[in-house]
Design an enzyme around this catalytic site. Structure first.
Site, PDB file in Angstrom:
ATOM      1  N   SER A  32       0.862  -1.183   0.000  1.00 21.10           N
ATOM      2  CA  SER A  32       0.000   0.000   0.000  1.00 21.10           C
ATOM      3  C   SER A  32       0.895   1.228   0.000  1.00 21.10           C
ATOM      4  O   SER A  32       2.058   1.164   0.405  1.00 21.10           O
ATOM      5  CB  SER A  32      -0.880  -0.006   1.256  1.00 21.10           C
ATOM      6  OG  SER A  32      -1.454   1.265   1.489  1.00 21.10           O
ATOM      7  N   TYR A  67      -1.568  -0.689  10.566  1.00 20.93           N
ATOM      8  CA  TYR A  67      -1.817  -1.000   9.163  1.00 20.93           C
ATOM      9  C   TYR A  67      -0.606  -0.613   8.321  1.00 20.93           C
ATOM     10  O   TYR A  67      -0.148  -1.380   7.467  1.00 20.93           O
ATOM     11  CB  TYR A  67      -3.061  -0.252   8.674  1.00 20.93           C
ATOM     12  CG  TYR A  67      -3.374  -0.470   7.211  1.00 20.93           C
ATOM     13  CD1 TYR A  67      -4.004  -1.634   6.786  1.00 20.93           C
ATOM     14  CD2 TYR A  67      -3.033   0.488   6.256  1.00 20.93           C
ATOM     15  CE1 TYR A  67      -4.298  -1.836   5.450  1.00 20.93           C
ATOM     16  CE2 TYR A  67      -3.318   0.290   4.915  1.00 20.93           C
ATOM     17  CZ  TYR A  67      -3.949  -0.873   4.517  1.00 20.93           C
ATOM     18  OH  TYR A  67      -4.219  -1.066   3.187  1.00 20.93           O
TER      19      TYR A  67
END
Length: 259
Positions: free
Chosen positions: A141, A154
């Site tokens: 990501s 995350y």
């Protein structure tokens, strides 16, 4: 280029995993799809079968290494996998008043995202190396490029995936196994629906799927979409920490609780 005919996709019940499964589905394609949600996984499988693909499904939590790994090897014994896409993932964030996530929530993200990716890839690597063939794609990501203050765990899990994939690629390339690190920004998925805040350069799911598929077909080492968002994250990382921290704090968001 060798035709891709046997593909494993985790996280295939929704989002990028489901989108890629449907994109690859065609006559002569063998899809191995896994997820935790039986109803949504079967919906993806039915859509892929309607497009002509042969589909095998498995209900697994990628955090559980042993049963999942055994099942993956069994599938590869039945039909050697050409492409493995580790797309399963979860997200969470800080609490009200910017409270830290806490051990349980932080650990859950690292286990599902980073360890889940490792649990998907590692059981299959010896067989790919023996065949001197195979392609692995791991989904990181743009959060991997510079930690986000409102979702630090995350960010950590995705940074781990990015580093894992980059390391594997350097290791396995001479042994005939390709590894692609995918670094997506914002795109339209149920996970993004839980994100309450700015979503710069957001893409539709179809456009993200098309970009990832194009990069995988070309066997690219990295797929970064959109590049402008990634460049912004990298720039913040290269700045003095105090300046970068101030910029990232200004990018305020919250992530609503989910599964």
């Amino acid at each position: 280029m060798k035709r891709i005919s046997a593909i494993l996709i985790t996280g295939a019940s929704s989002g990028l995993g489901a989108g890629l499964a449907k994109n690859y589905a065609a006559p002569g394609v063998y899809l191995v799809l896994t997820a935790r949600d039986a109803v949504r996984l079967e919906a993806t499988a039915m859509a892929c079968r309607a497009l002509g693909a042969t589909v095998v499904t498995g209900l697994f939590d990628v955090r559980e290494a042993e049963p999942f790994g055994t099942w993956l090897i069994e599938r590869d014994l039945e039909r050697p996998l050409d492409l493995v896409i580790a797309a399963a993932g979860v997200s969470a964030g800080t609490g009200e008043g910017d409270r830290p996530e806490g051990i349980e929530l932080a650990a859950m993200q690292v286990q599902a995202n980073l360890l889940g990716t490792i649990h998907t890839v590692e059981p299959l690597l010896p067989r790919m190396i023996a065949r001197k063939a195979g392609h692995v794609a791991v989904i990181a990501s743009t959060a991997a490029l510079r930690g986000l203050p409102y979702s630090p765990a995350y960010s950590a899990s995705k940074a781990g995936i990015r580093a894992y994939g980059e390391g594997l690629r350097a290791l396995l390339g001479p042994q005939g196994v390709m590894v692609t690190v995918v670094v997506p920004g914002f795109f339209d998925t149920p996970m993004t629906d839980r994100w309450k805040g700015p979503t710069p350069f957001m893409l539709s799911l179809d456009k993200m799927v098309a970009a990832v598929r194009k990069g995988l077909d070309a066997r690219r080492a990295r797929i970064i979409v959109p590049r402008l968002l990634a460049l912004g994250s990298q720039a913040a990382d290269l700045m003095p920490a105090a300046i970068g921290d101030r910029i990232m704090r200004g990018f305020r968001f919250r992530i609503e609780p989910g599964r």
